[in-house]
Design a protein around this motif. Structure first.
Motif, PDB file in Angstrom:
ATOM      1  N   PRO A   1      17.860  20.409  69.996  1.00 26.71           N
ATOM      2  CA  PRO A   1      17.594  21.277  71.159  1.00 26.71           C
ATOM      3  C   PRO A   1      16.755  20.665  72.279  1.00 26.71           C
ATOM      4  O   PRO A   1      17.085  20.865  73.449  1.00 26.71           O
ATOM      5  N   PRO A   2      15.685  19.901  71.994  1.00 31.24           N
ATOM      6  CA  PRO A   2      14.962  19.291  73.123  1.00 31.24           C
ATOM      7  C   PRO A   2      15.840  18.348  73.940  1.00 31.24           C
ATOM      8  O   PRO A   2      15.734  18.320  75.178  1.00 31.24           O
ATOM      9  N   LEU A   3      16.712  17.596  73.267  1.00 28.55           N
ATOM     10  CA  LEU A   3      17.626  16.719  74.002  1.00 28.55           C
ATOM     11  C   LEU A   3      18.612  17.526  74.827  1.00 28.55           C
ATOM     12  O   LEU A   3      18.950  17.150  75.954  1.00 28.55           O
ATOM     13  N   GLU A   4      19.106  18.640  74.265  1.00 26.87           N
ATOM     14  CA  GLU A   4      19.995  19.518  75.031  1.00 26.87           C
ATOM     15  C   GLU A   4      19.297  20.019  76.288  1.00 26.87           C
ATOM     16  O   GLU A   4      19.881  20.012  77.377  1.00 26.87           O
ATOM     17  N   ALA A   5      18.049  20.451  76.123  1.00 24.97           N
ATOM     18  CA  ALA A   5      17.285  20.946  77.276  1.00 24.97           C
ATOM     19  C   ALA A   5      17.123  19.855  78.328  1.00 24.97           C
ATOM     20  O   ALA A   5      17.340  20.078  79.521  1.00 24.97           O
ATOM     21  N   MET A   6      16.737  18.659  77.888  1.00 25.45           N
ATOM     22  CA  MET A   6      16.551  17.546  78.820  1.00 25.45           C
ATOM     23  C   MET A   6      17.845  17.220  79.550  1.00 25.45           C
ATOM     24  O   MET A   6      17.846  16.984  80.770  1.00 25.45           O
ATOM     25  N   ALA A   7      18.960  17.208  78.821  1.00 26.54           N
ATOM     26  CA  ALA A   7      20.250  16.900  79.429  1.00 26.54           C
ATOM     27  C   ALA A   7      20.638  17.929  80.485  1.00 26.54           C
ATOM     28  O   ALA A   7      21.377  17.618  81.421  1.00 26.54           O
ATOM     29  N   CYS A   8      20.121  19.149  80.338  1.00 29.01           N
ATOM     30  CA  CYS A   8      20.418  20.227  81.289  1.00 29.01           C
ATOM     31  C   CYS A   8      19.365  20.343  82.382  1.00 29.01           C
ATOM     32  O   CYS A   8      19.386  21.288  83.174  1.00 29.01           O
ATOM     33  N   GLY A   9      18.413  19.405  82.428  1.00 30.09           N
ATOM     34  CA  GLY A   9      17.394  19.423  83.471  1.00 30.09           C
ATOM     35  C   GLY A   9      16.298  20.439  83.250  1.00 30.09           C
ATOM     36  O   GLY A   9      15.666  20.899  84.210  1.00 30.09           O
ATOM     37  N   CYS A  10      16.041  20.787  81.994  1.00 26.13           N
ATOM     38  CA  CYS A  10      15.012  21.777  81.676  1.00 26.13           C
ATOM     39  C   CYS A  10      13.751  21.069  81.161  1.00 26.13           C
ATOM     40  O   CYS A  10      13.838  20.291  80.204  1.00 26.13           O
ATOM     41  N   PRO A  11      12.585  21.312  81.749  1.00 28.79           N
ATOM     42  CA  PRO A  11      11.346  20.690  81.272  1.00 28.79           C
ATOM     43  C   PRO A  11      11.057  21.098  79.828  1.00 28.79           C
ATOM     44  O   PRO A  11      11.278  22.261  79.451  1.00 28.79           O
ATOM     45  N   VAL A  12      10.546  20.166  79.035  1.00 27.41           N
ATOM     46  CA  VAL A  12      10.343  20.405  77.608  1.00 27.41           C
ATOM     47  C   VAL A  12       8.871  20.314  77.233  1.00 27.41           C
ATOM     48  O   VAL A  12       8.182  19.362  77.610  1.00 27.41           O
TER      49      VAL A  12
ATOM     50  N   ASP B   1       8.307  16.481  87.111  1.00 31.36           N
ATOM     51  CA  ASP B   1       8.133  15.202  86.432  1.00 31.36           C
ATOM     52  C   ASP B   1       8.778  15.220  85.047  1.00 31.36           C
ATOM     53  O   ASP B   1       9.483  14.280  84.659  1.00 31.36           O
ATOM     54  N   LEU B   2       8.558  16.308  84.307  1.00 34.47           N
ATOM     55  CA  LEU B   2       9.169  16.438  82.987  1.00 34.47           C
ATOM     56  C   LEU B   2      10.693  16.488  83.092  1.00 34.47           C
ATOM     57  O   LEU B   2      11.405  15.944  82.247  1.00 34.47           O
ATOM     58  N   ARG B   3      11.178  17.129  84.144  1.00 37.29           N
ATOM     59  CA  ARG B   3      12.627  17.215  84.357  1.00 37.29           C
ATOM     60  C   ARG B   3      13.214  15.824  84.574  1.00 37.29           C
ATOM     61  O   ARG B   3      14.243  15.469  83.986  1.00 37.29           O
ATOM     62  N   ARG B   4      12.554  15.013  85.407  1.00 40.28           N
ATOM     63  CA  ARG B   4      13.036  13.649  85.673  1.00 40.28           C
ATOM     64  C   ARG B   4      12.984  12.794  84.412  1.00 40.28           C
ATOM     65  O   ARG B   4      13.942  12.074  84.086  1.00 40.28           O
ATOM     66  N   ARG B   5      11.859  12.852  83.722  1.00 46.46           N
ATOM     67  CA  ARG B   5      11.717  12.064  82.499  1.00 46.46           C
ATOM     68  C   ARG B   5      12.733  12.494  81.442  1.00 46.46           C
ATOM     69  O   ARG B   5      13.323  11.669  80.741  1.00 46.46           O
ATOM     70  N   GLY B   6      12.933  13.804  81.343  1.00 48.79           N
ATOM     71  CA  GLY B   6      13.847  14.334  80.340  1.00 48.79           C
ATOM     72  C   GLY B   6      15.285  13.935  80.586  1.00 48.79           C
ATOM     73  O   GLY B   6      16.009  13.569  79.652  1.00 48.79           O
ATOM     74  N   THR B   7      15.711  14.009  81.835  1.00 46.67           N
ATOM     75  CA  THR B   7      17.083  13.632  82.165  1.00 46.67           C
ATOM     76  C   THR B   7      17.335  12.173  81.806  1.00 46.67           C
ATOM     77  O   THR B   7      18.373  11.827  81.228  1.00 46.67           O
ATOM     78  N   ALA B   8      16.376  11.313  82.118  1.00 44.35           N
ATOM     79  CA  ALA B   8      16.507   9.889  81.793  1.00 44.35           C
ATOM     80  C   ALA B   8      16.489   9.671  80.284  1.00 44.35           C
ATOM     81  O   ALA B   8      17.260   8.858  79.746  1.00 44.35           O
ATOM     82  N   ARG B   9      15.612  10.388  79.578  1.00 44.84           N
ATOM     83  CA  ARG B   9      15.523  10.223  78.125  1.00 44.84           C
ATOM     84  C   ARG B   9      16.814  10.656  77.440  1.00 44.84           C
ATOM     85  O   ARG B   9      17.301   9.968  76.532  1.00 44.84           O
ATOM     86  N   ALA B  10      17.378  11.774  77.858  1.00 42.38           N
ATOM     87  CA  ALA B  10      18.598  12.271  77.222  1.00 42.38           C
ATOM     88  C   ALA B  10      19.746  11.289  77.368  1.00 42.38           C
ATOM     89  O   ALA B  10      20.590  11.172  76.473  1.00 42.38           O
ATOM     90  N   ARG B  11      19.768  10.557  78.480  1.00 40.28           N
ATOM     91  CA  ARG B  11      20.857   9.588  78.701  1.00 40.28           C
ATOM     92  C   ARG B  11      20.787   8.403  77.728  1.00 40.28           C
ATOM     93  O   ARG B  11      21.777   7.695  77.555  1.00 40.28           O
ATOM     94  N   GLU B  12      19.635   8.200  77.100  1.00 43.80           N
ATOM     95  CA  GLU B  12      19.495   7.093  76.153  1.00 43.80           C
ATOM     96  C   GLU B  12      20.173   7.391  74.814  1.00 43.80           C
ATOM     97  O   GLU B  12      20.379   6.487  73.999  1.00 43.80           O
ATOM     98  N   PHE B  13      20.512   8.653  74.571  1.00 47.49           N
ATOM     99  CA  PHE B  13      21.097   9.055  73.297  1.00 47.49           C
ATOM    100  C   PHE B  13      22.578   9.362  73.472  1.00 47.49           C
ATOM    101  O   PHE B  13      22.946  10.310  74.171  1.00 47.49           O
ATOM    102  N   THR B  14      23.424   8.548  72.857  1.00 46.43           N
ATOM    103  CA  THR B  14      24.865   8.776  72.898  1.00 46.43           C
ATOM    104  C   THR B  14      25.423   8.604  71.491  1.00 46.43           C
ATOM    105  O   THR B  14      24.890   7.839  70.673  1.00 46.43           O
TER     106      THR B  14
END
Length: 202
Positions: free
Chosen positions: A113-124, A167-180
């Protein structure tokens, strides 16, 4: 590792917002079963004691499945909305419109779920135990899941600080892209090749 790519091809279904009176409403989102390890009672307690500058709701997504997990009842409190099970389109809409996503688990083997949130631009904001910091790295704001006051303080901080959320939104979007899933498959194949004997005897 797991990934959250399954939401990339899903269209957000905003009707879930209207069905639960969430259109234009600031809310904190939580996603998971009612298994005790998800620690939702602590989140509800922290939220109930929150003194926010504007009205907030806590939206909890998920349902109990007694055939699979031990469950506990979600405590009732003012402005806590339990929406039950939702499909992927509705879940994506809830992530996209949430003020932030809260993940108070006491234990997770991974925690999608945290990765899902990050991928959707939601601060975690997340628990700092088990695998969660390894997954979220510096893309989440952490709290002690055993300390309701710490959880409440982190909630309050994110609720009032728009620049922190950005800031969390930016970091999260980048972090989620690392997981495939492709990267995970390559890693698994590499680990298998390292321990299996050479040739065709396996």
């Amino acid at each position: 590792p797991c990934a959250a790519e399954h939401l990339d091809t899903v269209s957000a279904n905003d009707s879930v917002l209207d069905r639960h009176g969430l259109r234009g409403v600031d809310y904190v989102l939580a996603v998971g079963s009612t298994h005790p390890a998800k620690n939702f009672p602590a989140l509800v307690e922290a939220f109930a004691g929150l003194r926010a500058e504007r009205p907030l709701r806590l939206v909890v997504v998920g349902a109990a499945n007694a055939a699979v997990f031990v469950s506990e009842s979600l405590p009732t409190a003012e402005n806590v909305v339990a929406v039950g099970a939702v499909d992927d389109g509705e879940l994506k809409a809830l992530y996209e419109h949430a003020l932030c996503f809260a993940f108070p688990s006491l234990y997770e083997g991974f925690g999608i779920p945290p990765l899902e949130a990050m991928a959707c631009g939601c601060p975690v904001i997340a628990s700092r135990v088990a695998s969660i910091p390894e997954v979220c790295a510096d893309a989440a704001l952490y709290f002690d899941p055993y300390d309701v006051s710490d959880l409440r303080n982190v909630l309050a901080r994110v609720a009032v600080d728009a620049s922190l959320r950005d800031d969390l939104r930016r970091r999260g979007t980048a972090r989620a892209r690392e997981f495939t899933w492709a990267r995970s498959a390559r890693t698994l194949l590499g680990e298998a090749a390292a321990v299996l004997p050479p040739g065709g005897d396996h």
